[in-house]
Design an enzyme around this catalytic site. Sequence first.
Site, PDB file in Angstrom:
ATOM      1  N   HIS A  54     -45.736 -13.949  65.971  1.00  0.00           N
ATOM      2  CA  HIS A  54     -45.131 -13.648  64.678  1.00  0.00           C
ATOM      3  C   HIS A  54     -45.201 -12.173  64.289  1.00  0.00           C
ATOM      4  O   HIS A  54     -44.554 -11.763  63.329  1.00  0.00           O
ATOM      5  CB  HIS A  54     -45.805 -14.474  63.582  1.00  0.00           C
ATOM      6  N   GLN A 112     -51.965 -24.287  72.272  1.00  0.00           N
ATOM      7  CA  GLN A 112     -51.940 -24.570  70.847  1.00  0.00           C
ATOM      8  C   GLN A 112     -51.149 -25.845  70.588  1.00  0.00           C
ATOM      9  O   GLN A 112     -49.995 -25.977  71.002  1.00  0.00           O
ATOM     10  CB  GLN A 112     -51.344 -23.403  70.067  1.00  0.00           C
ATOM     11  N   GLU A 167     -49.396 -27.975  67.928  1.00  0.00           N
ATOM     12  CA  GLU A 167     -48.851 -27.859  66.569  1.00  0.00           C
ATOM     13  C   GLU A 167     -47.485 -28.529  66.430  1.00  0.00           C
ATOM     14  O   GLU A 167     -46.720 -28.213  65.523  1.00  0.00           O
ATOM     15  CB  GLU A 167     -48.770 -26.385  66.160  1.00  0.00           C
ATOM     16  N   ASP A 208     -48.210 -25.344  61.182  1.00  0.00           N
ATOM     17  CA  ASP A 208     -46.995 -25.842  61.836  1.00  0.00           C
ATOM     18  C   ASP A 208     -47.079 -27.335  62.113  1.00  0.00           C
ATOM     19  O   ASP A 208     -46.068 -28.039  62.072  1.00  0.00           O
ATOM     20  CB  ASP A 208     -46.731 -25.079  63.141  1.00  0.00           C
TER      21      ASP A 208
END
Length: 259
Positions: free
Chosen positions: A44, A148, A150, A176
């Site tokens: 991000h 991850q 999510e 998320d």
Amino acid sequence: MNFRQRILNREKVCGNMMRMVRNPGVCYLAKNSGVDFILYDCEHAEYDIQTLHDLFLMGRALSLPSLARVPFANKETISRTLDQGCDGLMVPMVSSAQMAKDFVQYARYKPQGIRGMATGVAFSHYQMPKDMGALMAEQNEQVLTIAQIETEQGVDAAEEIAAVEGLDMLLIGPSDLSIALGVPGDSFHPKMQEAIAHVIQACKKHGKALGMHAPQKVLNAYYEDLTMISTQSEIDFLRAGFENVKAMFEQMKHAHENR
């Protein structure tokens, strides 16, 4: 003992994400604070490879483990990031065992993977290896791999993902994940609790470490099962600092106006 070994030994570690600051001096602030690692958010944030190189090398000089969340799980992204000297990678939104297998393949040298060799660059302190095989084995032992979780698909496939050889940790991203489950921002919704419990059980079943990046209230609820605890970013710290200055000013102003 390297950072990955600490994780494999289930030593609890804490750190935070970096999303804005590019000055390598921030590594001194982190090291002096006593945190165990910094996780650079390349999904991000706007970190380029040259900036990461400088941050990773400063981290190495200070014995401060540097991790990176990469935006893509492809060979080029993983290989280039590791070559700059980071200690581990996290791939976001891992939703299948195949995605986890590809990640591990790109992150590790033979016989565990297919990572390409670049000699004499940042990860080896710009030294040419006397024994290439030994360097490869050393890197395979040092690089931490984090998937991850999510997405709803990631939760459903958690057992298969946790079973992937060479993958070290599953890290839950509640933000998320809550969006994916249709309960945005509600980390304590029954759907979230069920999903997180499923990931926890998958990690226990296959002997993988569990991590989470979340607010303190959420981390506290799952503390006993967590090995890696990550919270906030330097943006949060700066925001709080500015707000504290403004609050101090308002208190002073109020006190003087009411004399």
